[in-house]
Design an enzyme around this catalytic site. Structure first.
Site, PDB file in Angstrom:
ATOM      1  N   PRO A  85      10.129  12.544  -0.962  1.00 51.96           N
ATOM      2  CA  PRO A  85      10.527  12.244   0.400  1.00 51.96           C
ATOM      3  C   PRO A  85      11.403  11.024   0.606  1.00 51.96           C
ATOM      4  CG  PRO A  85       8.241  11.590   0.059  1.00 51.96           C
ATOM      5  CD  PRO A  85       8.834  11.943  -1.258  1.00 51.96           C
ATOM      6  N   GLU A  86      12.720  11.170   0.575  1.00 52.06           N
ATOM      7  CA  GLU A  86      13.594  10.166   1.182  1.00 52.06           C
ATOM      8  C   GLU A  86      14.162  10.883   2.407  1.00 52.06           C
ATOM      9  OE1 GLU A  86      16.004   7.543  -1.220  1.00 52.06           O
ATOM     10  OE2 GLU A  86      14.639   7.715  -2.917  1.00 52.06           O
ATOM     11  N   LYS A 140      12.653   8.844   7.619  1.00 54.53           N
ATOM     12  CA  LYS A 140      11.632   9.575   6.866  1.00 54.53           C
ATOM     13  C   LYS A 140      10.527  10.124   7.772  1.00 54.53           C
ATOM     14  CE  LYS A 140      12.562   6.406   3.075  1.00 54.53           C
ATOM     15  NZ  LYS A 140      12.082   5.178   2.395  1.00 54.53           N
ATOM     16  N   ASN A 179      13.723   4.470  -2.690  1.00 55.80           N
ATOM     17  CA  ASN A 179      13.951   3.749  -3.940  1.00 55.80           C
ATOM     18  C   ASN A 179      15.021   4.363  -4.841  1.00 55.80           C
ATOM     19  OD1 ASN A 179      13.313   1.414  -5.326  1.00 55.80           O
ATOM     20  ND2 ASN A 179      11.820   2.451  -6.649  1.00 55.80           N
ATOM     21  N   ARG A 226       9.572  -3.343  -5.511  1.00 56.90           N
ATOM     22  CA  ARG A 226       9.633  -2.048  -6.196  1.00 56.90           C
ATOM     23  C   ARG A 226      10.633  -2.111  -7.330  1.00 56.90           C
ATOM     24  NH1 ARG A 226       9.310   2.586  -2.190  1.00 56.90           N
ATOM     25  NH2 ARG A 226       8.707   3.614  -4.125  1.00 56.90           N
TER      26      ARG A 226
END
Length: 263
Positions: A2-3, A52, A161, A254
């Site tokens: 999920p982006e 999102k 990310n 991250r």
DNA sequence: TCTTTATGGTGAG
DNA sequence: TCACCCTAAAGAT
């Protein structure tokens, strides 16, 4: 996966199946009985994505808000529910269900829920209302690393990310450059790249950022898994453009990969 | 077959 | 800063 592109694609696919139709809703897992009951047997007025966040409209006043988080899935299935299905939506085709599992957020609320979700995020390059000026303004106010700023959904909605690493590579920008020290050309380039890449992500339903000719393919669809990205998860592998080993560090809490030469 | 890891974000401490 | 949510693909054995 999920982006932002995933959620926009999901909204599109859900609309094709359910928009304008009477939908039955249930919570096989049990944790969403009340919410499912609220929207059950109502007409689906359509789904939309804000970064999102997924928002669904039912009947005249009910709004469904879903955020998949890291592990959530919302997929078409058939047959009995497998595992912990928080929400199942079924349209006129009773053999086809949309099963939601492991979401971070799944709630039903009044009409202003849609507004508050929309207001909770910054400009979304996949929406008409997403303005580059708002992105430029937000970036100019951040002293944090650009690599961290791109993960802030208030700065730009929908980038995760994978895209942040890939966009910074495509733009040739070092991830640790303070956001407010980037040139206006660099900021605008990031916005344009985000818009184009996310749009391609929606179309392909997967993230592919490499130019197919750079990996010996004729089309983006033909690129084998493992060759679709420039830097993400490629620590130690040679940069596709200059052969410098890709570096990994932690930015914004991250993991972030980049090419020390190209960026 | 088991273990690790993840494209996200919140809330407690 | 870290536990948590609790799926499922990828990697290790």
């Amino acid at each position: 996966m999920p982006e932002g592109h995933t959620i926009h694609r999901l909204a599109r696919d859900l609309n094709r199946d359910l928009k304008g139709k009477c939908v039955s809703a249930s919570s096989p897992q049990g944790r969403f009985h009340a919410g499912a009951k609220t929207i059950d047997s109502q007409q689906c007025r359509g789904f939309e994505a804000f970064g999102k966040h997924l928002v669904g409209h039912f009947g005249d006043v009910d709004v469904l808000h879903v955020h998949l988080g890291l592990i959530g899935k919302f997929r078409p299935t058939s047959g009995d529910p497998i595992g912990a299905v928080r929400l199942r939506l079924t349209g006129p085709d009773e053999e086809r269900n949309w099963d939601l599992r492991g979401p971070m957020v799944c709630t039903v609320g009044p009409p202003d829920l849609a507004e508050s979700v929309a207001d909770s995020v910054g400009p979304d390059p996949l929406r008409r209302s997403g303005k580059s000026a708002d992105f430029i303004d937000a970036m100019s106010r951040r002293r944090i690393a650009v690599g961290a700023a791109l993960l802030d959904q208030k700065v730009v909605a929908g980038i995760g990310n994978v895209y942040r690493a890939e966009l910074l590579f495509l733009a040739g920008i070092s991830p640790t450059t303070p956001a407010n020290q980037l040139s206006s050309d660099d900021v605008m380039q990031i916005w344009d790249l985000a818009s184009a890449q996310l749009r391609q992500g929606v179309k392909l339903n997967r993230i592919v950022t490499v130019d197919p000719t750079e990996v010996g393919s004729t089309t983006v669809r033909a690129i084998p898994r493992g060759d679709r990205l420039y830097v993400y998860k490629r620590e130690g592998d040679p940069c596709r453009r200059c052969a410098t080993p890709i570096a990994m560090s932690e930015v914004g809490g991250r993991k972030l990969w980049h090419c020390p030469t190209c960026q």
